[in-house]
Design an enzyme around this catalytic site. Sequence first.
Site, PDB file in Angstrom:
ATOM      1  N   TYR A   1     -71.441   3.837 -33.198  1.00 42.75           N
ATOM      2  CA  TYR A   1     -72.057   5.068 -32.688  1.00 42.75           C
ATOM      3  C   TYR A   1     -71.991   5.094 -31.158  1.00 42.75           C
ATOM      4  CZ  TYR A   1     -75.579   8.814 -33.133  1.00 42.75           C
ATOM      5  OH  TYR A   1     -76.250  10.002 -33.135  1.00 42.75           O
TER       6      TYR A   1
ATOM      7  N   HIS B   1     -76.799  11.707 -23.185  1.00 41.87           N
ATOM      8  CA  HIS B   1     -76.644  10.253 -23.315  1.00 41.87           C
ATOM      9  C   HIS B   1     -76.069   9.667 -22.021  1.00 41.87           C
ATOM     10  CE1 HIS B   1     -77.547  10.084 -27.562  1.00 41.87           C
ATOM     11  NE2 HIS B   1     -76.584  10.926 -27.872  1.00 41.87           N
TER      12      HIS B   1
ATOM     13  N   HIS C   1     -66.280  17.414 -34.381  1.00 43.57           N
ATOM     14  CA  HIS C   1     -66.885  16.911 -33.142  1.00 43.57           C
ATOM     15  C   HIS C   1     -66.212  15.573 -32.833  1.00 43.57           C
ATOM     16  CE1 HIS C   1     -70.476  16.008 -30.460  1.00 43.57           C
ATOM     17  NE2 HIS C   1     -70.121  14.774 -30.744  1.00 43.57           N
TER      18      HIS C   1
ATOM     19  N   ARG D   1     -76.248  18.323 -24.324  1.00 38.59           N
ATOM     20  CA  ARG D   1     -76.879  17.549 -25.398  1.00 38.59           C
ATOM     21  C   ARG D   1     -76.190  16.185 -25.509  1.00 38.59           C
ATOM     22  NH1 ARG D   1     -75.721  14.467 -29.447  1.00 38.59           N
ATOM     23  NH2 ARG D   1     -74.146  15.952 -30.115  1.00 38.59           N
ATOM     24  N   ASP D   2     -74.934  16.146 -25.919  1.00 40.11           N
ATOM     25  CA  ASP D   2     -74.259  14.840 -25.976  1.00 40.11           C
ATOM     26  C   ASP D   2     -74.177  14.242 -24.568  1.00 40.11           C
ATOM     27  OD1 ASP D   2     -72.758  12.633 -26.958  1.00 40.11           O
ATOM     28  OD2 ASP D   2     -71.800  13.904 -28.450  1.00 40.11           O
TER      29      ASP D   2
ATOM     30  N   HIS E   1     -64.871  12.284 -30.205  1.00 41.25           N
ATOM     31  CA  HIS E   1     -65.146  11.452 -29.022  1.00 41.25           C
ATOM     32  C   HIS E   1     -63.854  10.804 -28.551  1.00 41.25           C
ATOM     33  CE1 HIS E   1     -69.511  11.450 -28.212  1.00 41.25           C
ATOM     34  NE2 HIS E   1     -69.592  11.882 -29.469  1.00 41.25           N
TER      35      HIS E   1
ATOM     36  N   SER F   1     -68.579  10.346 -34.556  1.00 42.27           N
ATOM     37  CA  SER F   1     -69.562   9.849 -33.587  1.00 42.27           C
ATOM     38  C   SER F   1     -69.106   8.595 -32.874  1.00 42.27           C
ATOM     39  CB  SER F   1     -70.878   9.518 -34.288  1.00 42.27           C
ATOM     40  OG  SER F   1     -71.232  10.495 -35.206  1.00 42.27           O
TER      41      SER F   1
END
Lengths: 314, 364
Positions: free
Chosen positions: B304, B34, B213, B30-31, B215, B184
């Site tokens: 983002y 991108h 979550h 899913r991520d 990054h 995000s």
Amino acid sequence: MTTTSPVPVAIVGPGNIGTDLMFKMIRRSEVLKPRYMVGVDPKSDGLARAARMGLASSAEGVDWLLAQDEKPAIVFEATSAKAHAANAPKYAAAGIVAVDLTPAAIGPYVCPPVNLEFNKSADNVNMITCGGQATVPIVSAVSSVVDVDYAEIVASIASRSAGPGTRANIDEFTETTSEAIEKVGGAKQGKAIIILNPVEPPMMMRDTVFCSVPPEAAEAGDVQDRVTAAIHEMVARVQEYVPGYHLRADPQFDTARDVWHGNGRVSVFLEVRGRGDYLPDYAGNLDIITAAAVRVGELIAESRFGAVSEGAIA
Amino acid sequence: MTSPETSPETTTELPVGADAGLRITDSTLRDGSHAMAHQFTEGQVRAVVSALDTAGVQVIEVAHGDGLGGSSFNYGFSRVSEIDLIKAAVDEATQARIAVLLLPGLGTVHDLKQAHGAGAQVARIATHCTEADIAAQHFAAARDLGMETVGFLMLSHRLDPAGLAAQARTMVDSGAQCVYVVDSAGAMVLTDAQQRIQAVIDEIGTEAQVGFHGHQNLSLGVANSVLAYQAGARQIDGALCALGAGAGNSPTEVLAATFEKMGIDTGVDTSRVLAAAQDVVKPFIPRLPWMDRSSITQGYAGVYSSFLLHAERASERYGVPAHAILERVGEAGYVGGQEDMIIDIALQLAEEKDMGDLAGAGVR
């Protein structure tokens, strides 16, 4: 047609949209006279404000409105899709025309610069959504020149301008807007996206319209020039009733790609500065739908109730 | 390493509170969408699900990067319909549950029902961190469908811990069984993450779990995840080879190894998940996510993460630097979903450049 007094109207739903509608009619309409403001919460700021402005106001809902001796000729509904679905038959039974600003979509969609020739004898007309009023004209402009297989819009609004009705019904926004992109805008397939942004100071309403266009329209030349001209012409038409509606940049064309089923794309970037009738000018999303609704209400008043206007609201 | 005990038949009953073990949700599919410009093939999805499932990962997220309905001009069209990819994932999984992401305003309850019909069992509903109240109808629909629910507060660095806790409360009251603090932009520096997790736990207690979550834009995804666990988070997201937006996600294989070393049970077989990253995912990645000028700018400016490739494309098209576009995005405070604003900013920068205003174009 002889000159008559303004047509009495009711606003149901005293939130952001209902309050902005009231101010627009009071300040800018010779034809519509807001007489009633109806809600369900006695503590509503909007009801108190309407009472101060001289409207008969009640928190006892639509049943109170329908029990009044002098009934409104037109009711403007700014509640929620669900509430309007429940109220619409009551208005119809009482012989009151409904201009629906919720995404209930019971009556035909109306977007003034595109289909002002709507059926003025309809008992119920729907104003789509704020994002629909801002973007459907552009889709229509593009589809008046070339086939639009797919159109997609992204509406970004300031969090502060989205009331609880909008928030609780966000799927209705996307679904109703998508359908209007097809039925009124003329795209074969429509998609709508809405984003709420909480930044301070609040951001101006922004709308982006992406339309697929045939490969030749994506290349410089006559077809592309006609698409661009149609977009500029449409922006001018919307500006007649929403002066703060404008392009951020010239339409951008991207050449055909396989992932776009061999089509090219035109992207149109819009900003809608409101008139600050109720919320400050960032809330162009209120103006774009309330100004359209007032215009539609005036046309109905003129055609059905004999009201005479010196001209459209300006 | 223990074997996972959760079976696909389990309904919405969840262990809550700090005593339950740590569950890793893998978001490669899913991520990672991108980073793959939404070009996943069915074969890739099957291979990744099979490897993760064998390694004992209990939840695997599969969707367009921007969630259900994300396939679009604005975010990029999917090569293969996400519903087909979800069906393939469900078909491959033996113990793992398939999760989907949905952003209200973009995806709809209709999309969620389709995903559920394709076999998805976990609904992750994402809003910008201040807008939790737009998700009520989606949480309700997910619960009605019998799906496990997770709330996703995106760009959580943009809200203070108390404000974030209030938004988490709204999600729990709407039906979320877990609320994630979602970094995000990869913008949280250690205590930023921990304080937010703590505030959310203080607010919702044992009514729901809390997740994190992360990054890698500032290289802190794993470190923030460890701090989140120590503060009480019991669901942590990762992606194999960090495959995700911006500089990527906390790598699932690094999370597994780190938590194992700390003696924390995740149910994941570290050796197998290392193999999944090395042998299954790495070979098909066109460009490994990395901390370069643009993605570090995202972490620094709080942008983002999925804006990265869009900024690079606009950079190429309009001849302005991607990092300058991203800085402007940060200044304007745009949120997830406003990818269209990247073109708008690129046009502004190009105009300023034409006018010879080099400072405005980010040239320093």
